[in-house]
Design an enzyme around this catalytic site. Structure first.
Site, mmCIF file in Angstrom:
data_model
loop_
_atom_site.group_PDB
_atom_site.id
_atom_site.type_symbol
_atom_site.label_atom_id
_atom_site.label_comp_id
_atom_site.label_asym_id
_atom_site.label_seq_id
_atom_site.Cartn_x
_atom_site.Cartn_y
_atom_site.Cartn_z
ATOM 1 N N HIS A 259 5.307 -5.828 -3.566
ATOM 2 C CA HIS A 259 4.631 -4.944 -2.628
ATOM 3 C C HIS A 259 5.165 -5.330 -1.253
ATOM 4 O O HIS A 259 4.638 -6.220 -0.579
ATOM 5 C CB HIS A 259 3.122 -5.118 -2.722
ATOM 6 C CG HIS A 259 2.587 -4.974 -4.127
ATOM 7 N ND1 HIS A 259 2.354 -3.744 -4.713
ATOM 8 C CD2 HIS A 259 2.282 -5.897 -5.066
ATOM 9 C CE1 HIS A 259 1.913 -3.920 -5.944
ATOM 10 N NE2 HIS A 259 1.858 -5.217 -6.181
ATOM 11 N N THR A 260 6.252 -4.657 -0.861
ATOM 12 C CA THR A 260 7.001 -5.103 0.309
ATOM 13 C C THR A 260 6.209 -4.999 1.606
ATOM 14 O O THR A 260 6.479 -5.735 2.548
ATOM 15 C CB THR A 260 8.309 -4.296 0.441
ATOM 16 O OG1 THR A 260 8.000 -2.896 0.491
ATOM 17 C CG2 THR A 260 9.208 -4.549 -0.760
ATOM 18 N N CYS A 261 5.245 -4.081 1.657
ATOM 19 C CA CYS A 261 4.459 -3.943 2.888
ATOM 20 C C CYS A 261 3.613 -5.192 3.155
ATOM 21 O O CYS A 261 3.215 -5.450 4.292
ATOM 22 C CB CYS A 261 3.553 -2.717 2.802
ATOM 23 S SG CYS A 261 4.448 -1.155 2.795
ATOM 24 N N PHE A 262 3.334 -5.939 2.072
ATOM 25 C CA PHE A 262 2.479 -7.120 2.200
ATOM 26 C C PHE A 262 3.222 -8.409 1.855
ATOM 27 O O PHE A 262 2.601 -9.472 1.729
ATOM 28 C CB PHE A 262 1.252 -6.972 1.291
ATOM 29 C CG PHE A 262 0.472 -5.713 1.530
ATOM 30 C CD1 PHE A 262 -0.371 -5.602 2.624
ATOM 31 C CD2 PHE A 262 0.620 -4.620 0.686
ATOM 32 C CE1 PHE A 262 -1.084 -4.432 2.857
ATOM 33 C CE2 PHE A 262 -0.082 -3.444 0.910
ATOM 34 C CZ PHE A 262 -0.936 -3.357 1.999
#
Length: 293
Positions: A259-262
């Site tokens: 989950h690249t956003c996090f």
């Protein structure tokens, strides 16, 4: 991308302006504006410019030197330094048979280009005018040959990067703000890692993962960083300042996802080390920087 003809890759690393002005200046304005927005929002971009770009943006009155040329064209930089050395040693520069012009490849056609509109391109370079030749060459390469492109780029940068403090940082610092740290302390990534949903630093899957990570080449580590965070660049402060999370995944038959956003790496609870190594390696080799399922 050099495919668009606005920039070219120089020294196998840096994005530099093309001297062919086929693009609408607004395209360069847009690139400059995007970079300013990225800096303002703390977003690291996946490209790197030569330091002279930031030197011209932040300290336009500073004189450009042969060292500013080095990141763009090391061969030319070395040649200009050799001329300087010849002058110091009292050697005859005219033996080099140079004039105030250069030849370049224009779409597979070799053309001769004057270094300055104010100097006859056939003027021979001698000890008397060698320093003028060096400065004229530098001015042509770093300024005159990309004048319109860089001016539009600068206007875009100034339009979005308006806070005065940004113009007080050094070019080297601005390079890190835009493109991240170049020297990576991989051990810091492990030190800063957090574990959730049933994992801790003593979980066998976590230990297996870090054993595999330590065996990775630098290229593979960068691939993993891109898989887990969406970019292989590191923000100011280095890997130790990242919020990197390893999350326990329930299904050991699936590949890891991220989950690249996090900055969260979901690692299934694989039953053995061999399976973990196979699936993790497969995931990072086949991803495009986002979740792979």
């Amino acid at each position: 991308s050099p495919d668009y003809g606005m920039f070219r890759i120089v020294n196998n690393k840096y994005s530099w302006f093309t001297s062919y002005n086929f693009q609408d200046p607004r395209s360069y304005f847009l690139v400059g504006a995007i970079i300013g927005l990225a800096i303002h929002n703390g977003i690291v971009l996946p490209n790197r410019f030569p330091l002279v770009v930031y030197k011209r943006l932040l300290t336009p009155k500073k004189q450009l030197t042969v060292f500013d040329v080095n990141q763009i064209d090391p061969v030319v930089s070395k040649s200009l330094q050799q001329i300087q050395q010849m002058l110091i040693q009292g050697e005859d520069v005219s033996q080099l048979c140079l004039t105030f012009s250069i030849t370049r490849d224009d779409f597979d056609k070799i053309v001769t280009v004057p270094l300055s509109n104010n100097i006859d391109p056939d003027t021979e370079v001698t000890n008397a005018n060698a320093n003028l030749y060096i400065q004229t060459y530098i001015q042509y390469l770093l300024v005159n040959s990309i004048k319109d492109q860089f001016e539009a780029f600068r206007q875009g940068f100034d339009f979005t990067c308006r806070i005065p403090i940004y113009h007080q940082v050094e070019p080297e610092e601005m390079d890190i703000l835009v493109s991240g740290e170049e020297v990576l302390d991989w051990a810091a990534l492990k030190r800063c890692a957090k574990y959730i949903d049933g994992y801790d630093e003593n979980s066998k899957q976590v230990k297996w993962f870090w054993e595999l990570f330590n065996k990775f080449s630098n290229e593979q580590k960068l691939m993993f960083l891109k898989f887990a965070t969406g970019t292989d660049r590191v923000p100011v402060g280095g890997l130790g300042n990242m919020d990197f999370v390893i999350q326990r995944g329930a299904d050991p038959k699936r590949l890891p996802i991220s989950h690249t956003c996090f900055n969260t790496f979901t690692l299934p609870a694989y039953k053995n080390q061999k399976t973990l190594e196979k699936f993790v390696t497969m995931a990072i080799q086949q991803n495009e920087g986002f979740g792979f399922q």
